[in-house]
Design a protein around this motif. Sequence first.
Motif, PDB file in Angstrom:
ATOM      1  N   PHE A   1       7.145   5.723   2.653  1.00 50.36           N
ATOM      2  CA  PHE A   1       6.943   7.103   2.074  1.00 50.36           C
ATOM      3  C   PHE A   1       8.167   7.972   2.041  1.00 50.36           C
ATOM      4  CE2 PHE A   1       4.877  11.190   1.135  1.00 50.36           C
ATOM      5  CZ  PHE A   1       4.494  11.052  -0.187  1.00 50.36           C
ATOM      6  N   LEU A   2       8.800   8.066   3.004  1.00 47.21           N
ATOM      7  CA  LEU A   2       9.875   9.040   3.168  1.00 47.21           C
ATOM      8  C   LEU A   2      11.111   8.511   3.027  1.00 47.21           C
ATOM      9  CD1 LEU A   2       8.458  11.322   6.208  1.00 47.21           C
ATOM     10  CD2 LEU A   2       8.294  11.780   3.690  1.00 47.21           C
ATOM     11  N   GLY A   3      11.371   7.201   3.391  1.00 46.06           N
ATOM     12  CA  GLY A   3      12.644   6.387   3.236  1.00 46.06           C
ATOM     13  C   GLY A   3      13.268   6.619   4.758  1.00 46.06           C
ATOM     14  N   ARG A   4      14.468   5.887   4.600  1.00 44.71           N
ATOM     15  CA  ARG A   4      15.355   5.893   5.935  1.00 44.71           C
ATOM     16  C   ARG A   4      15.567   7.437   6.785  1.00 44.71           C
ATOM     17  NH1 ARG A   4      17.649   1.188   7.630  1.00 44.71           N
ATOM     18  NH2 ARG A   4      19.633   2.318   8.627  1.00 44.71           N
ATOM     19  N   GLY A   5      15.677   8.423   5.545  1.00 42.90           N
ATOM     20  CA  GLY A   5      15.793   9.598   6.047  1.00 42.90           C
ATOM     21  C   GLY A   5      14.864  10.184   7.185  1.00 42.90           C
ATOM     22  N   LEU A   6      13.564   9.777   6.782  1.00 44.65           N
ATOM     23  CA  LEU A   6      12.266  10.202   7.740  1.00 44.65           C
ATOM     24  C   LEU A   6      12.474  11.651   7.890  1.00 44.65           C
ATOM     25  CD1 LEU A   6      12.406   7.501  10.059  1.00 44.65           C
ATOM     26  CD2 LEU A   6      10.626   7.976   8.721  1.00 44.65           C
ATOM     27  N   ARG A   7      12.246  12.613   6.728  1.00 42.72           N
ATOM     28  CA  ARG A   7      12.226  14.136   7.017  1.00 42.72           C
ATOM     29  C   ARG A   7      11.380  14.453   7.960  1.00 42.72           C
ATOM     30  NH1 ARG A   7      13.842  16.849   2.713  1.00 42.72           N
ATOM     31  NH2 ARG A   7      12.437  18.530   3.293  1.00 42.72           N
ATOM     32  N   GLU A   8      11.864  15.681   8.596  1.00 44.87           N
ATOM     33  CA  GLU A   8      11.035  16.210   9.918  1.00 44.87           C
ATOM     34  C   GLU A   8       9.882  16.452   9.680  1.00 44.87           C
ATOM     35  OE1 GLU A   8      11.382  20.276  12.955  1.00 44.87           O
ATOM     36  OE2 GLU A   8      12.869  19.564  11.482  1.00 44.87           O
ATOM     37  N   GLU A   9       9.167  16.901   8.389  1.00 47.63           N
ATOM     38  CA  GLU A   9       7.725  17.193   8.060  1.00 47.63           C
ATOM     39  C   GLU A   9       7.089  15.894   8.195  1.00 47.63           C
ATOM     40  OE1 GLU A   9      10.576  19.662   5.613  1.00 47.63           O
ATOM     41  OE2 GLU A   9      10.575  17.526   6.183  1.00 47.63           O
ATOM     42  N   GLY A  10       7.191  14.642   8.158  1.00 52.95           N
ATOM     43  CA  GLY A  10       6.646  13.559   8.198  1.00 52.95           C
ATOM     44  C   GLY A  10       6.864  12.634   9.269  1.00 52.95           C
TER      45      GLY A  10
ATOM     46  N   VAL B   1       0.983  -1.257   0.023  1.00 57.39           N
ATOM     47  CA  VAL B   1       0.066  -0.163   0.028  1.00 57.39           C
ATOM     48  C   VAL B   1       0.611   1.064  -0.009  1.00 57.39           C
ATOM     49  CG1 VAL B   1      -1.559   1.397   1.402  1.00 57.39           C
ATOM     50  CG2 VAL B   1      -1.990  -1.084   1.109  1.00 57.39           C
ATOM     51  N   ALA B   2       2.031   1.276   0.816  1.00 57.15           N
ATOM     52  CA  ALA B   2       2.720   2.494   0.845  1.00 57.15           C
ATOM     53  C   ALA B   2       3.629   2.658  -0.198  1.00 57.15           C
ATOM     54  CB  ALA B   2       3.608   2.330   2.201  1.00 57.15           C
ATOM     55  N   ILE B   3       4.024   1.575  -0.957  1.00 53.53           N
ATOM     56  CA  ILE B   3       4.678   1.762  -2.062  1.00 53.53           C
ATOM     57  C   ILE B   3       3.791   2.237  -3.423  1.00 53.53           C
ATOM     58  CG2 ILE B   3       5.767   0.327  -3.829  1.00 53.53           C
ATOM     59  CD1 ILE B   3       7.045  -1.554  -1.898  1.00 53.53           C
ATOM     60  N   ILE B   4       2.314   1.766  -3.187  1.00 59.49           N
ATOM     61  CA  ILE B   4       1.488   2.216  -4.345  1.00 59.49           C
ATOM     62  C   ILE B   4       1.223   3.612  -4.262  1.00 59.49           C
ATOM     63  CG2 ILE B   4      -0.628   2.089  -5.173  1.00 59.49           C
ATOM     64  CD1 ILE B   4      -0.431  -1.140  -4.936  1.00 59.49           C
ATOM     65  N   PHE B   5       1.325   4.136  -2.995  1.00 58.73           N
ATOM     66  CA  PHE B   5       0.828   5.425  -2.947  1.00 58.73           C
ATOM     67  C   PHE B   5       2.062   6.218  -2.965  1.00 58.73           C
ATOM     68  CE2 PHE B   5      -3.167   4.138  -0.946  1.00 58.73           C
ATOM     69  CZ  PHE B   5      -3.942   5.013  -1.266  1.00 58.73           C
ATOM     70  N   GLY B   6       3.171   5.906  -2.637  1.00 57.73           N
ATOM     71  CA  GLY B   6       4.540   6.468  -3.135  1.00 57.73           C
ATOM     72  C   GLY B   6       4.518   6.981  -4.672  1.00 57.73           C
ATOM     73  N   VAL B   7       3.759   6.061  -5.492  1.00 61.77           N
ATOM     74  CA  VAL B   7       3.864   6.132  -6.908  1.00 61.77           C
ATOM     75  C   VAL B   7       2.664   7.247  -7.303  1.00 61.77           C
ATOM     76  CG1 VAL B   7       3.374   4.984  -9.208  1.00 61.77           C
ATOM     77  CG2 VAL B   7       4.613   3.922  -7.533  1.00 61.77           C
ATOM     78  N   VAL B   8       1.704   7.195  -6.471  1.00 65.96           N
ATOM     79  CA  VAL B   8       0.534   8.076  -6.804  1.00 65.96           C
ATOM     80  C   VAL B   8       1.012   9.466  -6.359  1.00 65.96           C
ATOM     81  CG1 VAL B   8      -1.709   8.550  -5.757  1.00 65.96           C
ATOM     82  CG2 VAL B   8      -1.249   6.541  -6.340  1.00 65.96           C
ATOM     83  N   PHE B   9       1.633   9.533  -5.072  1.00 64.36           N
ATOM     84  CA  PHE B   9       2.172  11.024  -4.691  1.00 64.36           C
ATOM     85  C   PHE B   9       3.513  11.050  -5.111  1.00 64.36           C
ATOM     86  CE2 PHE B   9      -1.508   9.846  -1.801  1.00 64.36           C
ATOM     87  CZ  PHE B   9      -2.003  11.161  -1.930  1.00 64.36           C
ATOM     88  N   ASN B  10       3.768  10.837  -6.297  1.00 63.70           N
ATOM     89  CA  ASN B  10       5.255  11.185  -6.782  1.00 63.70           C
ATOM     90  C   ASN B  10       5.312  12.707  -7.089  1.00 63.70           C
ATOM     91  OD1 ASN B  10       7.352  11.368  -8.896  1.00 63.70           O
ATOM     92  ND2 ASN B  10       7.455   9.135  -8.527  1.00 63.70           N
ATOM     93  N   ASN B  11       6.789  13.224  -6.901  1.00 64.17           N
ATOM     94  CA  ASN B  11       7.087  14.585  -6.955  1.00 64.17           C
ATOM     95  C   ASN B  11       7.075  15.116  -8.425  1.00 64.17           C
ATOM     96  OD1 ASN B  11       7.362  14.714  -4.016  1.00 64.17           O
ATOM     97  ND2 ASN B  11       9.394  14.638  -4.212  1.00 64.17           N
ATOM     98  N   GLN B  12       7.175  14.104  -9.400  1.00 62.89           N
ATOM     99  CA  GLN B  12       7.422  14.403 -10.639  1.00 62.89           C
ATOM    100  C   GLN B  12       5.911  15.112 -11.256  1.00 62.89           C
ATOM    101  OE1 GLN B  12      10.411  14.707 -11.990  1.00 62.89           O
ATOM    102  NE2 GLN B  12      11.242  14.029 -10.057  1.00 62.89           N
ATOM    103  N   PRO B  13       6.033  15.655 -12.068  1.00 63.56           N
ATOM    104  CA  PRO B  13       4.631  16.004 -12.922  1.00 63.56           C
ATOM    105  C   PRO B  13       3.775  14.954 -13.424  1.00 63.56           C
ATOM    106  CG  PRO B  13       6.467  17.412 -13.684  1.00 63.56           C
ATOM    107  CD  PRO B  13       6.903  16.343 -12.890  1.00 63.56           C
TER     108      PRO B  13
END
Length: 305
Positions: free
Chosen positions: A244-253, A128-140
């Motif tokens: 969704f964020l990867g191992r970096g786990l940005r502060e925003e999420g 589910v997380a991988i699919i939504f990672g594709v849905v919410f891709n940063n690219q146009p």
Amino acid sequence: METTTKARGLSEKKKTALSAYLFISPFFILFAIFGLFPMVFSFYLSFFRWDGLSPMTYIGVRNFELIFTDPVFFSSILNTFIIGLMGTLPQIFIGILLAFALNSTLIRYRNTFRTFVFLPYITSIVAVAIIFGVVFNNQPFGFANYILSTFDIGPIRWNAEYWPVKFAIATMVFWRWVGYNTIIFLAGMQSIPKELYEAAKIDGATVGQQIRLITLPMLKPIVMFVVFTATIGSFQLFTEPLIFLGRGLREEGITMVAYLWRDAFVYNSFGTASAAAIVLFFIIIAITAINLLITNRLGRSKKIG
């Protein structure tokens, strides 16, 4: 002779009790090993500095000082509350509406629709997380950005901006759990006497009035249960932000569970991770107490009314 009979009777009672304890012992043994011991050890470890390999060093409350002076820790608490609200509240409203529709006699193939609604819950959370990672891709060409482009809205960096990150993760949570809560609401609705709805239809009540005046009051205990479980579940959110964020786990999420996981398994700081786990434990206890207080007050008001 009487003494021998009593002794035998007592022996039989002991044997019965012993066999009963033996049957239930696997649960308590597994809980002690995989539940109780990790919790106790985490409390103990929060007062030590340990990287998982070298000897532990006692440092008192230093680990708590470190996390309470870390702005990312407070961001993780705030993110957990915000994502929890964004993902939980829509579940309740949409779940009640879906359950009402699936309980209605106007819909054909209701069992098929019930199966489809419940499918997201049994789907692998990583998938589910991988699919939504594709849905919410940063690219146009990402699905969400492509939809927004039809409204002349530029591409959004879903995993890097403050609110888009939270919206994307909350959407994952909503999609996965709304079916589960719908089935719970549906079970509650099926226990409501149908005569109430038939009488309401005869009196000319609309669908909205039926939900507001019949369904919601009768579903109050079920709603409280769903709110209770969903609240606790929202504080344990981990897989969605990690994938969704990867191992970096940005502060925003980053969430609280993701924060303590990063401290333990990325920074090898098991002491601060345990301290964060204890803070999370007390937050969940406080939220649970508030939920129970509200539930008890609602129950008392219902009895008085």
